[in-house]
Design an enzyme around this catalytic site. Structure first.
Site, mmCIF file in Angstrom:
data_model
loop_
_atom_site.group_PDB
_atom_site.id
_atom_site.type_symbol
_atom_site.label_atom_id
_atom_site.label_comp_id
_atom_site.label_asym_id
_atom_site.label_seq_id
_atom_site.Cartn_x
_atom_site.Cartn_y
_atom_site.Cartn_z
ATOM 1 N N ASP A 68 0.881 -1.170 0.000
ATOM 2 C CA ASP A 68 0.000 0.000 0.000
ATOM 3 C C ASP A 68 0.916 1.216 0.000
ATOM 4 O O ASP A 68 1.611 1.474 0.999
ATOM 5 C CB ASP A 68 -0.895 -0.013 1.243
ATOM 6 N N VAL A 69 0.937 1.946 -1.114
ATOM 7 C CA VAL A 69 1.911 3.044 -1.233
ATOM 8 C C VAL A 69 1.594 4.220 -0.311
ATOM 9 O O VAL A 69 2.406 5.132 -0.166
ATOM 10 C CB VAL A 69 2.072 3.546 -2.701
ATOM 11 N N ASN A 96 3.766 3.851 -10.788
ATOM 12 C CA ASN A 96 2.535 3.820 -11.585
ATOM 13 C C ASN A 96 1.271 3.849 -10.722
ATOM 14 O O ASN A 96 0.256 4.399 -11.129
ATOM 15 C CB ASN A 96 2.573 2.549 -12.445
ATOM 16 N N SER A 120 -0.054 12.761 -15.514
ATOM 17 C CA SER A 120 -1.326 12.792 -16.255
ATOM 18 C C SER A 120 -1.453 14.109 -17.015
ATOM 19 O O SER A 120 -0.933 15.140 -16.564
ATOM 20 C CB SER A 120 -2.498 12.678 -15.271
ATOM 21 N N TYR A 165 -7.407 15.211 -8.010
ATOM 22 C CA TYR A 165 -6.602 14.369 -8.910
ATOM 23 C C TYR A 165 -5.606 15.242 -9.693
ATOM 24 O O TYR A 165 -4.397 14.969 -9.720
ATOM 25 C CB TYR A 165 -7.523 13.597 -9.863
ATOM 26 N N LYS A 200 -1.453 15.243 -9.439
ATOM 27 C CA LYS A 200 -0.575 14.907 -10.572
ATOM 28 C C LYS A 200 0.334 16.085 -10.930
ATOM 29 O O LYS A 200 1.486 15.892 -11.314
ATOM 30 C CB LYS A 200 -1.420 14.473 -11.778
ATOM 31 N N ASP A 205 -7.901 4.377 -23.743
ATOM 32 C CA ASP A 205 -9.075 3.481 -23.789
ATOM 33 C C ASP A 205 -8.644 2.077 -23.385
ATOM 34 O O ASP A 205 -7.893 1.414 -24.103
ATOM 35 C CB ASP A 205 -9.657 3.480 -25.213
HETATM 36 N N1 LIG Z 1 -5.904 5.190 -17.629
HETATM 37 C C1 LIG Z 1 -5.755 6.417 -18.084
HETATM 38 O O1 LIG Z 1 -6.415 6.839 -19.044
HETATM 39 C C2 LIG Z 1 -4.755 7.356 -17.448
HETATM 40 C C3 LIG Z 1 -4.723 8.686 -17.862
HETATM 41 C C4 LIG Z 1 -3.803 9.562 -17.273
HETATM 42 C C5 LIG Z 1 -2.935 9.093 -16.313
HETATM 43 N N2 LIG Z 1 -2.982 7.787 -15.933
HETATM 44 C C6 LIG Z 1 -2.046 7.343 -14.885
HETATM 45 O O2 LIG Z 1 -1.356 6.185 -15.319
HETATM 46 C C7 LIG Z 1 -1.196 5.278 -14.214
HETATM 47 C C8 LIG Z 1 -1.874 3.935 -14.520
HETATM 48 O O3 LIG Z 1 -3.211 4.175 -14.905
HETATM 49 P P1 LIG Z 1 -4.352 3.068 -14.688
HETATM 50 O O4 LIG Z 1 -5.600 3.640 -15.250
HETATM 51 O O5 LIG Z 1 -3.837 1.769 -15.131
HETATM 52 O O6 LIG Z 1 -4.402 3.140 -13.069
HETATM 53 P P2 LIG Z 1 -5.460 2.521 -12.066
HETATM 54 O O7 LIG Z 1 -6.057 1.293 -12.619
HETATM 55 O O8 LIG Z 1 -6.369 3.623 -11.603
HETATM 56 O O9 LIG Z 1 -4.487 2.190 -10.848
HETATM 57 C C9 LIG Z 1 -3.340 1.392 -11.034
HETATM 58 C C10 LIG Z 1 -3.100 0.572 -9.812
HETATM 59 O O10 LIG Z 1 -2.773 1.397 -8.706
HETATM 60 C C11 LIG Z 1 -2.892 0.582 -7.585
HETATM 61 N N3 LIG Z 1 -3.138 1.388 -6.372
HETATM 62 C C12 LIG Z 1 -4.084 2.305 -6.140
HETATM 63 N N4 LIG Z 1 -3.968 2.779 -4.869
HETATM 64 C C13 LIG Z 1 -2.913 2.130 -4.331
HETATM 65 C C14 LIG Z 1 -2.293 2.160 -3.057
HETATM 66 N N5 LIG Z 1 -2.719 2.973 -2.066
HETATM 67 N N6 LIG Z 1 -1.224 1.353 -2.844
HETATM 68 C C15 LIG Z 1 -0.777 0.550 -3.808
HETATM 69 N N7 LIG Z 1 -1.321 0.443 -5.021
HETATM 70 C C16 LIG Z 1 -2.393 1.232 -5.268
HETATM 71 C C17 LIG Z 1 -4.037 -0.388 -7.834
HETATM 72 O O11 LIG Z 1 -3.574 -1.675 -7.487
HETATM 73 P P3 LIG Z 1 -4.569 -2.892 -7.075
HETATM 74 O O12 LIG Z 1 -5.478 -3.063 -8.256
HETATM 75 O O13 LIG Z 1 -3.660 -4.023 -6.816
HETATM 76 O O14 LIG Z 1 -5.312 -2.432 -5.843
HETATM 77 C C18 LIG Z 1 -4.294 -0.223 -9.336
HETATM 78 O O15 LIG Z 1 -4.393 -1.445 -10.019
HETATM 79 C C19 LIG Z 1 -1.773 5.980 -12.998
HETATM 80 O O16 LIG Z 1 -0.752 6.684 -12.332
HETATM 81 C C20 LIG Z 1 -2.760 6.952 -13.601
HETATM 82 O O17 LIG Z 1 -3.040 8.079 -12.786
HETATM 83 C C21 LIG Z 1 -3.871 6.909 -16.470
#
Ligand SMILES: NC(=O)c1ccc[n+]([C@@H]2O[C@H](COP(=O)([O-])OP(=O)(O)OC[C@H]3O[C@@H](n4cnc5c(N)ncnc54)[C@H](OP(=O)(O)O)[C@@H]3O)[C@@H](O)[C@H]2O)c1
Length: 254
Positions: free
Chosen positions: A69-70, A96, A153, A166, A170, A199
């Site tokens: 847990d980060v 990440n 982000s 959020y 970021k 997506d």
């Molecule tokens: N998806 C997008 O369109 C998008 C756009 C802009 C930026 N980003 C950034 O890119 C990165 C990855 O995106 P994503 O959509 O794949 O992310 P996500 O699914 O929202 O989160 C990634 C992982 O973070 C872990 N997490 C959350 N809170 C945590 C905590 N307190 N301790 C440890 N782990 C934790 C979760 O792990 P568990 O599932 O194991 O709990 C989750 O699977 C993130 O930093 C996100 O903000 C994504």
């Protein structure tokens, strides 16, 4: 884009937080395909983490998953102790793990604000601080050049009215990236990727994704593999590239 057949990350060791699913998983797989041993962390997604470890191992590298847990300093310390013992050192750290949430500005609570900063900003700080000991370990051969790649982000650059916590978390991570780039130079290069709309095939988001694709100069949303390629870019980039924000958004933020 590096030639993956030549395994540009052979002999490197990577740690990806939140690497069980989605973009973290895609990034971990890209690093493994390029030849790196990869540890991922998970919080709730234990089953997905095991599946990802199996897929990572399919590239012939060492792979394992650790709970973390980060937001919890003790949990980060324990994870890093285990990761360091298992891996011996860390060459590439991908911060990440994060959270995302939409809340109208006047309804945003202190708890929501603090929780967002705890995972999205303090988390990468804590993980990085605890990783330094392993990132500064002497290598048997090759230069002591290591990389930190933060996941920022487009929301850390553009103000989204219903995402004050959020976007602010970021934006702070983007600044933290630049601070770390100065504080940890010359041995560690620190950069941040700012994805736009990616997506990931969620049915509930389909209508929103269609709308966003129309607003994007490239005429579509991004794919997970495009973010993974940006991770690979920084992982293999010259050490002289540091403190940079790489926006991967198909032009949405222009
Ligand atoms: N998806 C997008 O369109 C998008 C756009 C802009 C930026 N980003 C950034 O890119 C990165 C990855 O995106 P994503 O959509 O794949 O992310 P996500 O699914 O929202 O989160 C990634 C992982 O973070 C872990 N997490 C959350 N809170 C945590 C905590 N307190 N301790 C440890 N782990 C934790 C979760 O792990 P568990 O599932 O194991 O709990 C989750 O699977 C993130 O930093 C996100 O903000 C994504």
């Amino acid at each position: 884009m590096p030639d993956l057949a030549t395994k540009p990350l052979h002999d490197k060791v990577a740690l990806v937080t939140g690497g069980a699913r989605r973009l973290g998983r895609a990034s971990a797989l890209a690093l493994a395909q390029a030849g790196a041993d990869v540890a991922i962390t998970f919080r709730n997604s234990a089953r997905e983490a095991q599946e990802t470890v199996i897929d990572l191992s399919g590239f012939g590298v060492r792979a394992f998953a650790l709970h973390c847990d980060v937001t919890d300093e003790a949990s980060v310390r324990a994870m890093m102790r285990d990761a360091g013992r298992e891996l011996g050192r860390i060459d590439i750290l991908v911060n990440n793990a994060a959270n995302y949430e939409s809340v109208e500005f006047e309804k945003l609570t202190v708890h929501q604000w603090d929780a967002m900063f705890a995972s999205n900003t303090r988390g990468p700080f804590l993980v990085t601080r605890e990783a330094l000991k392993w990132m500064r370990r002497k290598r048997a051969k090759g230069p002591m050049e290591t990389k930190i790649i933060n996941m920022g982000s487009l929301g850390g650059i553009k103000p989204w009215a219903t995402h004050a916590h959020y976007c602010s978390s970021k934006a702070a991570l983007h600044m933290l990236t630049k601070i770390m780039a100065k504080a940890l130079a010359p041995q560690i290069a620190v950069n941040v990727i700012a994805p736009g709309m990616i997506d990931l095939g969620e049915k509930s988001a389909a209508a929103f994704m269609r709308r966003m694709a129309k607003q994007t100069p490239m005429g579509r949303n991004g794919r997970a593999d495009e973010i993974a390629q940006a991770v690979l870019f920084f992982a293999t980039a010259p050490q002289f590239i540091t403190g940079q924000i790489l926006v991967v958004d198909g032009g949405l933020g222009l």
